[in-house]
Design a protein around this motif. Structure first.
Motif, mmCIF file in Angstrom:
data_model
loop_
_atom_site.group_PDB
_atom_site.id
_atom_site.type_symbol
_atom_site.label_atom_id
_atom_site.label_comp_id
_atom_site.label_asym_id
_atom_site.label_seq_id
_atom_site.Cartn_x
_atom_site.Cartn_y
_atom_site.Cartn_z
ATOM 1 N N TYR A 12 22.192 -4.075 -5.348
ATOM 2 C CA TYR A 12 21.569 -5.228 -4.693
ATOM 3 C C TYR A 12 20.577 -5.982 -5.586
ATOM 4 O O TYR A 12 20.225 -7.121 -5.301
ATOM 5 C CB TYR A 12 20.886 -4.819 -3.388
ATOM 6 C CG TYR A 12 19.619 -4.007 -3.528
ATOM 7 C CD1 TYR A 12 18.405 -4.592 -3.880
ATOM 8 C CD2 TYR A 12 19.617 -2.638 -3.274
ATOM 9 C CE1 TYR A 12 17.250 -3.857 -3.988
ATOM 10 C CE2 TYR A 12 18.455 -1.891 -3.377
ATOM 11 C CZ TYR A 12 17.277 -2.507 -3.739
ATOM 12 O OH TYR A 12 16.132 -1.755 -3.848
ATOM 13 N N ILE A 41 22.483 -9.994 1.004
ATOM 14 C CA ILE A 41 23.519 -9.070 1.467
ATOM 15 C C ILE A 41 23.431 -8.928 2.987
ATOM 16 O O ILE A 41 22.343 -8.732 3.549
ATOM 17 C CB ILE A 41 23.366 -7.688 0.813
ATOM 18 C CG1 ILE A 41 23.364 -7.816 -0.715
ATOM 19 C CG2 ILE A 41 24.487 -6.749 1.259
ATOM 20 C CD1 ILE A 41 23.052 -6.530 -1.435
ATOM 21 N N ASP A 68 30.200 -5.251 3.339
ATOM 22 C CA ASP A 68 29.079 -6.156 3.067
ATOM 23 C C ASP A 68 29.583 -7.553 2.720
ATOM 24 O O ASP A 68 30.592 -7.711 2.017
ATOM 25 C CB ASP A 68 28.247 -5.639 1.896
ATOM 26 C CG ASP A 68 27.451 -4.384 2.235
ATOM 27 O OD1 ASP A 68 27.599 -3.885 3.371
ATOM 28 O OD2 ASP A 68 26.701 -3.920 1.363
ATOM 29 N N TYR A 83 28.188 -10.619 0.515
ATOM 30 C CA TYR A 83 27.284 -10.558 -0.635
ATOM 31 C C TYR A 83 27.312 -11.911 -1.326
ATOM 32 O O TYR A 83 28.391 -12.436 -1.637
ATOM 33 C CB TYR A 83 27.794 -9.455 -1.553
ATOM 34 C CG TYR A 83 26.944 -9.034 -2.722
ATOM 35 C CD1 TYR A 83 26.305 -7.809 -2.722
ATOM 36 C CD2 TYR A 83 26.816 -9.831 -3.855
ATOM 37 C CE1 TYR A 83 25.571 -7.375 -3.825
ATOM 38 C CE2 TYR A 83 26.081 -9.415 -4.959
ATOM 39 C CZ TYR A 83 25.453 -8.173 -4.938
ATOM 40 O OH TYR A 83 24.728 -7.753 -6.022
#
Length: 677
Positions: free
Chosen positions: A231, A589, A596, A598
């Motif tokens: 992330y 995210i 996910d 993103y």
């Protein structure tokens, strides 16, 4: 004054470590038991001095004391409190001191504990641990002093590296170091056992909690690092085969092998020499990781320092830590007699296969990490060893290991399979084939470009999951007392094993799902543009400036929709840190169990448009959930075994049925099988 106190405490800890690492060993050899016993209070004093030094360093960071060179280089008065604290170990000198703190903590825990442990083994283990601490304290004091002064001090500091200003990095290094230092305890036990000339089941029983703790901490630490990279770095991946990632993976693989080989020593009294060698090599690999991070030998986003002088010092520690124990092993190892009265098809045989595969995987990673360096040194050519190499070498080995994980727990100690094994394997095999074919047809595997390796991965995932479920079902089949009573009588180590193996199933589901079905779109978009990705629509509404605590941002506002229904608003950022004069990328995210969404904002302007990297990553969060479940399973098994009485003091008693042991419990070996180990 506080800084001088911290520095002086480090000096005292170093002196005490040298004395604690030498005098008790000499006293035991001469029979001076009173002097030898001083190792326990001395270890506690070492821990106290190290804690004082670390507290002094934290105090300097909290107070923004820029008279310390470390604080001036890695902190800033405007930095949020949490990053002032984590900044203590967000650098070479501070992270090294954190390593020493954990070394001292583990030594103190052994000094206070070790219930039922032979006192001579305890003293020798504390002495070896003190010598390790002395080496790292010397490294800190002579090459990496965290209390070095600046005169005159600057008005403000340069700040912490922006990519380290993240909550994940406040937890990742301490957790990883817990694993590395836990392996130092296994190393200390191994060397102490070699000095004493006694490696037995009681030795393994006392060492195994430290190995388990190290393995659990390494699992969580590596998972936290992977999650942070996912992330924070904005490249959408969770593992890149970076040299420093590999340096943490190698000790984990070795620790996994060590954990399983220790089981064999504890339960059957065999694999003694191999287990001692693994304990030495596992800690040595953790030192290799430290060498890579701090020497500048290999370039990585994870590196703390690039000082060759420091690298030489660590290399010296590594050579001593490996050379002397291996020399001792060469002398004492042949004297370690192990039992060999078991069939190849048995729990022992399965664990030997486990160790062979894990060791092979470790060698593959070691070669892939250092081969480019060796080639450059010899020929001057520079190459990169990346995913294609590991896909072709590492993944097949781990595939065989996963297949074996479904069978190993079904085997009995010493004499082959237990009743019901054939039925469980047959059921699991049928389920694997049926579900594998169904999934392949449902996803039109070949037409969509899924490789044979991908299909094999799905098959292995189904195989392991169905084997675990079939094993649990068979053991819980109704008896006279009923399923609930039968479940209540299951040994906690067995439950821990199932949990850890199920964590591998969850991890594989995440890795395979993300690897096979992830979608990526890179576009140049203007405000108002709509981008389709995996059946969803992302609309770039605007890009605006925002003010953070110690940075300013360019923040994109992206609306995520599916079939016209608003799902979320994603706000990826580009942050500019004014103190550090650096720019970072912050991904946006939307995490869900199914996968996910993103988004990453790249360069651009309102006139020319902005570069957007958009991803749909199915099941990716299962990767870290699986790692957490594995760690929980290891902890459950480790705690349960730590509470058990020594095998030598437990009276054998009849088994509940033949499935638990393969026969009646004639001796401690059969009684141990009831524990599911």
């Amino acid at each position: 004054m506080i800084n001088e106190l911290g520095h002086f405490a480090l000096v005292l800890a170093f002196v005490l470590s040298v004395l604690t690492g030498t005098l008790p060993l000499f006293a035991l050899r001469r029979g001076w038991h009173g002097l030898a016993h001083l190792a326990v209070p001395a270890t506690m004093l070492i821990a106290a001095f190290v804690f004082i030094a670390f507290a002094a360093l934290i105090s300097a960071f909290l107070a923004s004391d820029f008279s310390l060179a470390l604080v001036a280089s890695h902190s800033h008065s405007a930095k949020p409190l949490i990053y002032k604290i984590s900044g203590t170990w967000g650098n070479h000198e501070g992270s090294l001191l954190l390593w020493i703190v954990i070394l001292a903590l583990f030594g103190a825990l052994l000094a206070m504990g070790g219930r039922g442990m032979a006192w001579a083994l305890k003293i020798r283990t504390l002495a070896v641990q003190a010598l390790i601490s002395a080496g790292f304290l010397a490294f800190s004091l002579f090459t990496s002093n965290p209390f070095a002064r600046l005169d005159p001090p600057p008005v403000d500091g340069r700040g912490l590296n922006p990519i380290l200003q993240d909550p994940g990095l406040a937890l990742h290094p301490p957790t990883l170091y817990l694993g590395y230092v836990g392996l130092s305890m296994a190393f200390a036990f191994a060397v102490a056992g070699l000095i004493e000339g006694r490696i037995d089941r009681d030795w393994a029983r006392h060492m195994r909690p430290w190995v388990t703790a190290a393995w659990c901490a390494l699992t969580i630490g590596i998972a936290l690092g992977s999650w942070w990279a996912y992330y924070e770095l904005g490249w959408g991946g969770w593992w890149f085969w970076d040299p420093v990632e590999n340096a943490s993976l190698m000790p984990w693989l070795a620790a996994t092998a060590l954990l399983h080989s220790t089981i064999v020593v504890e339960q059957r009294g065999t694999l003694k020499s191999w287990t001692v060698l693994l304990a030495i090599l596992a800690f040595s690999l953790s030192l290799v990781g430290t060498f890579i991070v701090r020497s500048g030998l290999l370039t990585s986003v994870h590196s703390f320092a690039s000082d060759p002088a420091r690298g030489v010092f660590i290399l010296g520690i590594l050579m001593v830590a490996v050379g002397i124990p291996l020399l001792l092993f060469a002398v004492r190892g042949p004297q370690l007699v192990s039992r060999g009265d078991f069939n190849i098809i048995s729990r022992e045989g399965a664990l030997i296969l486990n160790n062979f595969l894990l060791t092979s995987a470790t060698v593959v990673v070691l070669v892939g990490t250092f081969y480019p360096l060796g080639l450059e040194m010899v020929t001057g050519a520079r190459i990169t060893v990346g995913p294609p190499y590991f896909d072709a070498t590492f993944n097949p080995i781990m595939g065989v290991l996963v297949a074996a994980m479904g069978i190993g727990p079904l085997l009995a100690w010493r004499r082959g399979t237990v009743p019901g094994t054939r039925r469980i394997i047959t059921i699991s095999g049928v389920i694997t084939v049926v579900l594998g074919v169904a999934i392949a047809m449902a996803t039109t595997a070949f037409a969509s470009g899924i490789s044979i390796a991908g299909i094999a991965g799905i098959g292995l995932l189904i195989w392991l999951g169905s084997a675990i479920i079939a094993d649990i079902t068979y053991r819980l089949k109704p008896a006279k007392a009923g399923v609930a009573a039968r479940a209540a009588r299951l040994p906690a180590p067995m439950i821990g094993m199932w949990t850890a193996h199920f964590g591998m199933v969850v991890f594989l589901a995440g890795a395979i799902g993300n690897g096979l079905f992830a979608t990526e779109v890179v576009v140049r978009a203007m405000p108002g543009d709509v981008i389709d990705i995996a059946g969803r629509q992302m609309t770039l509404r605007t890009v605006e400036a925002r003010q953070g605590p110690n940075y300013i941002t360019e923040t994109a506002v992206i609306e995520l929709r599916e079939d016209g229904r608003m799902l979320a608003v994603l706000t990826p950022e580009k942050r500019f840190y004014t103190a550090e004069r650096q720019t970072t990328t912050e991904a946006a995210i939307r995490p869900r169990i199914s996968g996910d969404d993103y988004a990453v904002l790249g360069d651009g302007t309102a006139e020319t448009g902005y570069t957007l990297r958009l991803y749909r990553k199915p099941l990716v969060s299962w990767i870290w959930a699986g790692a957490g479940i594995m760690a929980i399973g290891g902890a459950v098994a480790g705690i349960a075994r730590a509470r058990r009485r020594p095998l030598s003091t437990r009276a054998a008693r009849p088994a509940d049925n033949a499935y638990d042991t393969g026969s009646t419990a004639e001796n401690d070996d059969d009684a141990a099988q009831k524990a599911g180990v």
